[in-house]
Design a protein around this motif. Sequence first.
Motif, PDB file in Angstrom:
ATOM      1  N   LYS A   1      -8.653  -5.437   7.692  1.00 41.60           N
ATOM      2  CA  LYS A   1      -8.855  -3.952   7.792  1.00 41.60           C
ATOM      3  C   LYS A   1     -10.556  -3.616   8.012  1.00 41.60           C
ATOM      4  CE  LYS A   1      -6.908  -2.583   4.013  1.00 41.60           C
ATOM      5  NZ  LYS A   1      -6.243  -1.517   3.066  1.00 41.60           N
ATOM      6  N   VAL A   2     -11.105  -4.742   8.161  1.00 40.36           N
ATOM      7  CA  VAL A   2     -12.427  -4.663   8.687  1.00 40.36           C
ATOM      8  C   VAL A   2     -12.702  -5.427  10.278  1.00 40.36           C
ATOM      9  CG1 VAL A   2     -13.600  -4.571   6.397  1.00 40.36           C
ATOM     10  CG2 VAL A   2     -13.501  -6.565   7.560  1.00 40.36           C
ATOM     11  N   PHE A   3     -13.460  -4.783  11.183  1.00 39.06           N
ATOM     12  CA  PHE A   3     -13.781  -5.301  12.325  1.00 39.06           C
ATOM     13  C   PHE A   3     -15.194  -6.037  12.472  1.00 39.06           C
ATOM     14  CE2 PHE A   3     -15.233  -5.282  16.718  1.00 39.06           C
ATOM     15  CZ  PHE A   3     -14.201  -6.052  17.470  1.00 39.06           C
ATOM     16  N   ASN A   4     -15.295  -7.342  12.585  1.00 36.84           N
ATOM     17  CA  ASN A   4     -16.581  -7.913  12.668  1.00 36.84           C
ATOM     18  C   ASN A   4     -16.900  -8.171  14.179  1.00 36.84           C
ATOM     19  OD1 ASN A   4     -18.690  -9.683  12.724  1.00 36.84           O
ATOM     20  ND2 ASN A   4     -17.875 -11.098  11.563  1.00 36.84           N
ATOM     21  N   PRO A   5     -18.058  -7.292  14.456  1.00 44.20           N
ATOM     22  CA  PRO A   5     -18.578  -7.264  15.930  1.00 44.20           C
ATOM     23  C   PRO A   5     -18.855  -8.706  16.531  1.00 44.20           C
ATOM     24  CG  PRO A   5     -19.671  -5.687  14.682  1.00 44.20           C
ATOM     25  CD  PRO A   5     -18.828  -6.248  13.506  1.00 44.20           C
ATOM     26  N   TRP A   6     -19.436  -9.553  15.671  1.00 40.29           N
ATOM     27  CA  TRP A   6     -19.914 -10.745  15.942  1.00 40.29           C
ATOM     28  C   TRP A   6     -18.865 -11.941  15.870  1.00 40.29           C
ATOM     29  CZ3 TRP A   6     -22.252  -7.575  12.134  1.00 40.29           C
ATOM     30  CH2 TRP A   6     -23.011  -6.896  12.693  1.00 40.29           C
TER      31      TRP A   6
ATOM     32  N   TRP B   1     -29.630  -0.721  10.225  1.00 37.40           N
ATOM     33  CA  TRP B   1     -28.485  -1.503   9.503  1.00 37.40           C
ATOM     34  C   TRP B   1     -27.518  -0.772   8.614  1.00 37.40           C
ATOM     35  CZ3 TRP B   1     -27.137  -5.816  11.413  1.00 37.40           C
ATOM     36  CH2 TRP B   1     -26.356  -6.796  10.853  1.00 37.40           C
ATOM     37  N   ASN B   2     -26.527  -1.331   8.259  1.00 34.05           N
ATOM     38  CA  ASN B   2     -25.476  -0.665   7.366  1.00 34.05           C
ATOM     39  C   ASN B   2     -25.281  -1.581   6.117  1.00 34.05           C
ATOM     40  OD1 ASN B   2     -24.325   1.858   8.840  1.00 34.05           O
ATOM     41  ND2 ASN B   2     -24.069   0.251  10.480  1.00 34.05           N
ATOM     42  N   ILE B   3     -25.154  -0.865   4.829  1.00 32.41           N
ATOM     43  CA  ILE B   3     -24.708  -1.579   3.758  1.00 32.41           C
ATOM     44  C   ILE B   3     -23.432  -2.543   3.833  1.00 32.41           C
ATOM     45  CG2 ILE B   3     -24.123  -1.582   1.486  1.00 32.41           C
ATOM     46  CD1 ILE B   3     -25.877   1.149   1.258  1.00 32.41           C
ATOM     47  N   MET B   4     -22.404  -1.955   4.497  1.00 32.32           N
ATOM     48  CA  MET B   4     -21.269  -2.503   4.873  1.00 32.32           C
ATOM     49  C   MET B   4     -21.374  -2.956   6.366  1.00 32.32           C
ATOM     50  SD  MET B   4     -18.249  -3.863   4.388  1.00 32.32           S
ATOM     51  CE  MET B   4     -16.631  -4.200   5.277  1.00 32.32           C
ATOM     52  N   PRO B   5     -21.815  -4.329   6.743  1.00 33.57           N
ATOM     53  CA  PRO B   5     -21.927  -4.745   7.946  1.00 33.57           C
ATOM     54  C   PRO B   5     -20.857  -4.654   9.200  1.00 33.57           C
ATOM     55  CG  PRO B   5     -21.825  -6.810   6.599  1.00 33.57           C
ATOM     56  CD  PRO B   5     -21.512  -5.654   5.726  1.00 33.57           C
ATOM     57  N   PHE B   6     -19.747  -4.633   8.574  1.00 36.81           N
ATOM     58  CA  PHE B   6     -18.415  -4.700   9.571  1.00 36.81           C
ATOM     59  C   PHE B   6     -18.005  -3.330   9.610  1.00 36.81           C
ATOM     60  CE2 PHE B   6     -18.539  -9.093   7.466  1.00 36.81           C
ATOM     61  CZ  PHE B   6     -19.378  -9.539   8.329  1.00 36.81           C
ATOM     62  N   HIS B   7     -17.143  -2.969  10.483  1.00 34.18           N
ATOM     63  CA  HIS B   7     -16.293  -1.630  10.644  1.00 34.18           C
ATOM     64  C   HIS B   7     -15.207  -1.596   9.997  1.00 34.18           C
ATOM     65  CE1 HIS B   7     -13.625   0.827  13.326  1.00 34.18           C
ATOM     66  NE2 HIS B   7     -14.355   1.562  12.554  1.00 34.18           N
ATOM     67  N   PRO B   8     -15.216  -0.670   9.012  1.00 33.85           N
ATOM     68  CA  PRO B   8     -13.751  -0.457   8.155  1.00 33.85           C
ATOM     69  C   PRO B   8     -12.823   0.434   8.772  1.00 33.85           C
ATOM     70  CG  PRO B   8     -15.774   0.432   7.066  1.00 33.85           C
ATOM     71  CD  PRO B   8     -16.165   0.060   8.371  1.00 33.85           C
ATOM     72  N   HIS B   9     -11.678   0.201   8.988  1.00 31.58           N
ATOM     73  CA  HIS B   9     -10.727   0.965   9.711  1.00 31.58           C
ATOM     74  C   HIS B   9      -9.287   0.851   9.146  1.00 31.58           C
ATOM     75  CE1 HIS B   9      -8.666  -2.871  11.417  1.00 31.58           C
ATOM     76  NE2 HIS B   9      -9.868  -3.335  11.419  1.00 31.58           N
ATOM     77  N   LEU B  10      -8.588   1.902   9.584  1.00 34.95           N
ATOM     78  CA  LEU B  10      -7.232   1.806   9.082  1.00 34.95           C
ATOM     79  C   LEU B  10      -6.409   0.685   9.299  1.00 34.95           C
ATOM     80  CD1 LEU B  10      -6.326   5.552   9.252  1.00 34.95           C
ATOM     81  CD2 LEU B  10      -7.183   4.541   7.464  1.00 34.95           C
TER      82      LEU B  10
ATOM     83  N   GLU C   1     -23.906   3.836   5.887  1.00 35.17           N
ATOM     84  CA  GLU C   1     -22.839   3.175   4.899  1.00 35.17           C
ATOM     85  C   GLU C   1     -22.197   2.038   5.568  1.00 35.17           C
ATOM     86  OE1 GLU C   1     -19.494   4.843   2.051  1.00 35.17           O
ATOM     87  OE2 GLU C   1     -19.796   5.855   3.979  1.00 35.17           O
ATOM     88  N   ALA C   2     -21.684   2.443   6.982  1.00 34.58           N
ATOM     89  CA  ALA C   2     -20.811   1.395   7.661  1.00 34.58           C
ATOM     90  C   ALA C   2     -21.023   1.849   9.126  1.00 34.58           C
ATOM     91  CB  ALA C   2     -19.451   1.463   6.889  1.00 34.58           C
ATOM     92  N   PRO C   3     -20.598   0.919   9.932  1.00 38.69           N
ATOM     93  CA  PRO C   3     -20.442   1.025  11.392  1.00 38.69           C
ATOM     94  C   PRO C   3     -19.309   1.876  11.744  1.00 38.69           C
ATOM     95  CG  PRO C   3     -20.651  -1.459  10.915  1.00 38.69           C
ATOM     96  CD  PRO C   3     -20.367  -0.479   9.593  1.00 38.69           C
ATOM     97  N   SER C   4     -19.491   2.800  12.779  1.00 33.20           N
ATOM     98  CA  SER C   4     -18.336   3.979  13.195  1.00 33.20           C
ATOM     99  C   SER C   4     -17.746   3.045  14.514  1.00 33.20           C
ATOM    100  CB  SER C   4     -19.114   5.050  13.505  1.00 33.20           C
ATOM    101  OG  SER C   4     -19.641   4.904  14.984  1.00 33.20           O
ATOM    102  N   HIS C   5     -16.569   3.641  14.736  1.00 32.51           N
ATOM    103  CA  HIS C   5     -15.652   3.061  15.736  1.00 32.51           C
ATOM    104  C   HIS C   5     -16.297   3.253  17.239  1.00 32.51           C
ATOM    105  CE1 HIS C   5     -14.508   7.021  15.765  1.00 32.51           C
ATOM    106  NE2 HIS C   5     -13.712   7.022  16.606  1.00 32.51           N
ATOM    107  N   HIS C   6     -17.175   4.331  17.155  1.00 33.88           N
ATOM    108  CA  HIS C   6     -17.959   4.537  18.646  1.00 33.88           C
ATOM    109  C   HIS C   6     -19.366   3.625  18.741  1.00 33.88           C
ATOM    110  CE1 HIS C   6     -14.933   7.140  20.036  1.00 33.88           C
ATOM    111  NE2 HIS C   6     -14.953   8.152  19.257  1.00 33.88           N
ATOM    112  N   GLY C   7     -19.768   3.473  17.613  1.00 32.70           N
ATOM    113  CA  GLY C   7     -21.268   2.875  17.646  1.00 32.70           C
ATOM    114  C   GLY C   7     -21.330   1.416  17.170  1.00 32.70           C
TER     115      GLY C   7
END
Length: 274
Positions: A73-78, A175-184, A115-121
């Motif tokens: 349930k998280v997306f790691n961009p790298w 930066w974000n405290i949560m480095p990866f994108h949390p999603h449903l 707080e955390a990355p967004s799905h558009h950014g």
Amino acid sequence: MKQKRINRRGAKEYHFLFFKTKKMSFVFLCASLRPLRLKCFDCLFFPRGDGFKIDMTISSFVDLLAKPPGNSKVFNPWHDYDAVHDTCKESPLIRQANMKTYLKAIHPRIILLGEAPSHHGGKFTGMAFTDPLMFLEPPLSELGLTVTAKSPEREMSGRIVWGEMGSHWKEVMLWNIMPFHPHLEGDRMTNRAPTGKEISEFKYILEALMQLFPPAELVPVGNKATSTLVKLDLKHLGGGIRHPAFGGKKEFCEGFRKVLGLQKSKAATQGVLF
């Protein structure tokens, strides 16, 4: 002790060894592993303030980012590839190169924390308050960063942040405290708040970033980021600054200017060169 292994590009093999005790936790990133012996250390770090010698480089930091998150349930961009929305299968590697270029370009005095990355950014850029289209506009266009989103969109909060940074953008790490994108679950193009467990699990990445830029002070943006840093017991600018969303542009801009002014005054007083 936990061991995880990844193989990037089918070539160099990395091993991440995680050690935890009651008083400390640290990570070994090595190129090979043999019984009772580690070789080719790339990085070793302890939580800031423990008094141990730190050896953190941009390359070792990005290698740390690129390890599998182990959470569906998280997306790691790298590390992760979005077959629907990424431009190609090499997108994670491109984002790694983008991050290295960005980190080499800045000399931050503050780390501005969302707080955390967004799905558009951040999902596509890896940077807080930054959408992919900004890679095609000054000042980021000067770095030659590559867009990995098939259909890039604007992020309004990020536009406010970059507009306020102006010529000072190299003095600020986004930066974000949560480095990866949390999603449903099952939908990578959604946003959700990270859980406390997820934030604690990936706290070591923020600690590694603090070791990469030790003079920089953590500045949380918004109430959630501020309260999270308090729970994590990480030293930061008390109170933080207002988030620019939901009518907070004016207060954010005033707070941001004040922070930079205080930092400059503090640097001049202490004789610190940034």
